[in-house]
Write an enzyme that holds these catalytic residues in place. Structure first.
Site, short mmCIF file in Angstrom:
data_model
loop_
_atom_site.label_atom_id
_atom_site.label_comp_id
_atom_site.label_asym_id
_atom_site.label_seq_id
_atom_site.Cartn_x
_atom_site.Cartn_y
_atom_site.Cartn_z
N GLY A 87 0.83 -1.20 0.00
CA GLY A 87 0.00 0.00 0.00
C GLY A 87 0.87 1.25 0.00
O GLY A 87 2.03 1.21 -0.39
N ARG A 88 0.31 2.35 0.46
CA ARG A 88 1.08 3.60 0.47
C ARG A 88 1.98 3.75 1.68
O ARG A 88 2.91 4.56 1.68
CB ARG A 88 0.15 4.80 0.34
CG ARG A 88 -0.35 4.98 -1.08
CD ARG A 88 -1.02 6.32 -1.30
NE ARG A 88 -2.26 6.43 -0.57
CZ ARG A 88 -2.55 7.43 0.27
NH1 ARG A 88 -1.70 8.39 0.47
NH2 ARG A 88 -3.70 7.46 0.90
N GLU A 91 6.01 3.91 1.56
CA GLU A 91 6.74 5.08 1.04
C GLU A 91 7.20 6.00 2.15
O GLU A 91 8.23 6.66 2.02
CB GLU A 91 5.91 5.82 -0.01
CG GLU A 91 4.74 6.59 0.54
CD GLU A 91 3.86 7.20 -0.55
OE1 GLU A 91 3.21 8.21 -0.25
OE2 GLU A 91 3.83 6.68 -1.68
N CYS A 117 3.70 -6.32 -2.54
CA CYS A 117 3.33 -5.09 -3.24
C CYS A 117 4.37 -3.99 -3.06
O CYS A 117 5.52 -4.14 -3.40
CB CYS A 117 1.93 -4.68 -2.77
SG CYS A 117 1.13 -3.41 -3.76
N HIS A 118 3.96 -2.85 -2.48
CA HIS A 118 4.87 -1.74 -2.24
C HIS A 118 5.71 -1.94 -0.98
O HIS A 118 6.61 -1.15 -0.70
CB HIS A 118 4.09 -0.43 -2.12
CG HIS A 118 3.57 0.09 -3.42
ND1 HIS A 118 2.49 -0.47 -4.06
CD2 HIS A 118 3.97 1.13 -4.20
CE1 HIS A 118 2.25 0.19 -5.17
NE2 HIS A 118 3.12 1.16 -5.29
N TYR A 137 4.88 -4.91 -6.74
CA TYR A 137 3.98 -4.22 -7.64
C TYR A 137 4.84 -3.64 -8.75
O TYR A 137 5.92 -3.08 -8.48
CB TYR A 137 3.21 -3.13 -6.89
CG TYR A 137 2.16 -2.49 -7.75
CD1 TYR A 137 1.02 -3.21 -8.12
CD2 TYR A 137 2.31 -1.19 -8.23
CE1 TYR A 137 0.06 -2.64 -8.95
CE2 TYR A 137 1.35 -0.62 -9.05
CZ TYR A 137 0.23 -1.35 -9.40
OH TYR A 137 -0.72 -0.79 -10.22
#
Length: 193
Positions: A87-88, A91, A117-118, A137
């Site tokens: 997800g975010r 980051e 994923c992320h 991802y």
């Protein structure tokens, strides 16, 4: 009983937080779900990412996921493995020095590391992918290459396993992702007749 660290944060992908957490608990493991600057009982807001024909995923509000352990109390040596949600959240989580140190400690001890994923952004920031094959991802693939890893393009429901690392591009890979992770932990699930 195996002890697992689950790393998540605000706007982590909902399924990539809740499903591994629940699957590992179901298997009888002790799972500490944590986020920097948060304590047990506090929540992170998750996001639901879906593929609806656009050029990238869409994002919708998820759930408030309750953390069950204080991040400040985490010591990597106390855990048998780590799961990193996508997800975010990754980051900004990768900017936290303690997170980088935790991931490096798992790598130094060759303990199982599972990232989806992320979540792989945390692995690349910690420089633990050098010389390893992994997936993520697709938008994160350039980071894998820049960090010295070999990006392997697989379908969203698949995984790549290399040494102590299990990676998957997205939440559809959870069945294989968790199966490979628990096998790395030395756990075999057998069916009772």
């Amino acid at each position: 009983m195996r002890k697992i660290l689950l790393l998540t944060g605000d706007f982590a992908e909902d399924y990539e937080t809740m499903v591994p957490f629940q699957m590992l608990l179901m298997l009888g493991m002790e799972v500490h779900a944590v986020c920097p600057d948060k304590k047990a009982g506090q929540t992170v807001k998750t996001a639901i990412h879906d593929f609806e024909g656009d050029q990238t995923y869409t994002e919708k509000p998820g759930h408030n996921f309750a953390l069950n352990y204080d991040f400040d109390q985490v010591d990597a040596k106390d855990y048998d493995g780590i799961v990193i949600a996508g997800g975010r959240a990754p980051e900004y989580l990768r900017l936290n020095a303690k997170i980088i140190d935790i991931v490096k400690a798992f790598e130094e001890e060759k303990k199982p590391i599972a990232a989806v994923c992320h979540g792989i952004q945390i692995l690349t920031a910690a420089f633990v992918v050098q010389g390893k094959k992994l997936t993520c991802y697709p938008a994160v693939a350039p980071e894998v290459t820049l960090a010295g890893g070999e990006y392997i393009d697989v379908p969203a429901d698949d995984v790549v396993v290399d040494q102590n690392l299990v990676t998957s591009p997205a939440w559809p890979g959870h069945p294989k992702f968790i199966r490979e992770f628990i096998e790395m932990l030395g756990i075999t699930v057998i069916e009772k007749n």
